[in-house]
Design an enzyme around this catalytic site. Sequence first.
Site, PDB file in Angstrom:
ATOM      1  N   LYS A   1       0.833  -1.196   0.000  1.00  0.00           N
ATOM      2  CA  LYS A   1       0.000   0.000   0.000  1.00  0.00           C
ATOM      3  C   LYS A   1       0.877   1.258   0.000  1.00  0.00           C
ATOM      4  O   LYS A   1       2.034   1.223   0.439  1.00  0.00           O
ATOM      5  CB  LYS A   1      -0.882   0.020   1.259  1.00  0.00           C
TER       6      LYS A   1
ATOM      7  N   ARG B   1     -10.668 -11.326   1.467  1.00  0.00           N
ATOM      8  CA  ARG B   1     -11.496 -12.406   0.900  1.00  0.00           C
ATOM      9  C   ARG B   1     -10.774 -13.749   0.941  1.00  0.00           C
ATOM     10  O   ARG B   1     -11.419 -14.802   0.986  1.00  0.00           O
ATOM     11  CB  ARG B   1     -11.895 -12.043  -0.529  1.00  0.00           C
TER      12      ARG B   1
END
Length: 485
Positions: free
Chosen positions: A271, A345
């Site tokens: 990130k 996920r």
Amino acid sequence: MNISSITHAPDQCKSDMIIIGHFQDDNSNAHINTLEQSIQDQFKARLANKDFSGKSGQTLTLYSTSGTRVEILGLGKNDKCSPSSLYTLTQKVSAIAAKSRCSSVCNYLTALNFEQINNTLKHKLVCLATSHAAYRYEDTKNFKADNVHHIESLQVFTEDGHASAVEQASAMSAGIEACRHLANNPPNICNPQYMADYATDIANTHDRCEINILEEAQMEEMGMGALLAVGRGSVNPSKLIVLKYNGGGDAKPFALVGKGITFDTGGISLKPGPNMDEMKYDMGGAASVIGAFKAVAELQLPINLITIVAAVENMPDGDAYRPGDVVTSYSGKTIEVLNTDAEGRMILCDALTYAQEFEPQVILDLATLTGACVVALGHHASGVMTKTDGLAADIINAGQEVHDRAWELPLWDDYQKQLDTTFADMKNIGGFPAGTITAGCFLSRFTDGQNWAHIDIAGTAWNNKKQGATGRPVSMLVQYLINQA
């Protein structure tokens, strides 16, 4: 904070502050008229001099001869006072109580009849808003004693059999506080082991509860390749925390599954640096389901509840999983990893598959899953996705009952093709369009035949660095379970 019901008039209150609501342009106030004459005279004089009219957000401070503080809160015009307004105004007056070093509060806002707010909701809003305003993060901060104050007790005026609403809101508040505690703590403290220890304390403190924690070796043997892949780059071992509450006899349980990424660097798909510190909140889903579990255990609801937390840290190192890897999930389905920052996920799919072993009647998963949900819904509503008729409505309606709002997004099969790949059963990202929905589509591939809903709380679990974790959507989850019970 201890929250309880009272039925007596304000003149019988023994507290540091009495809060009374006043609608704009009303000429009298029944509850002020129960107080001593000096208070009544001061109030009438302020109205006559137009120093106070009851305009929304106005406050008027009066003192009895014994020194009790009476705080009168302007609520605006009755037909304009919405649940959002009442919640915000209650927070405002509660903050005044805390800053004024009032440790005990009697709140009479619930004595009023609101045109837009039913009686049950007004009781819950007052309790939840006061608790939210009274919360203070202290775990890693040194305060001078004279700068710190807590509202230790809240007494809420209750009539017409609404004491149960106060009791429920009190348990919700305890769950919200637990959620905020976990989410606000820094990632060097709140790692997977910390979450496991915290959950263990809850299970050991409440009746009808038990806990089981799956360690990495056990998950490896079971074949939870997706979850374990995410944690490979961290020195903090991953955990699968399984809390059980047994209050419903032989009934099939409800299952709550929470994403517990205790810190998310993005892994190899690193990130950007700015605001990366906020990725300590990426375990907001886990914090919320633990908070909901605590509230259910305190209420001793007549249901069975399984709460599963996938607690993992996503870090980059020489053993971290990579873009291009293909991993095998617990279900046996293979996943091509195209972005290691789509990690939530990955851990949820194994946790959802495991949840089905308990044969639940409903599975709800909670996750700060996608930035796309923030783009779609902002910070006001959580996103709900499901293929089960009526389930989204039940969740959303429960949220409305406690002003913890959500909105349904479509989970049509048209979106599924965005997850197709040549090299595995699916890839872990669906590209830029409809990122929230394709994340839901990914999870749906692991919940075939289940009454399942996915709730994306990326925009609601925390607000900003000053406020931190919100504790949402604990109250929505608990209200949903109360309704089912």
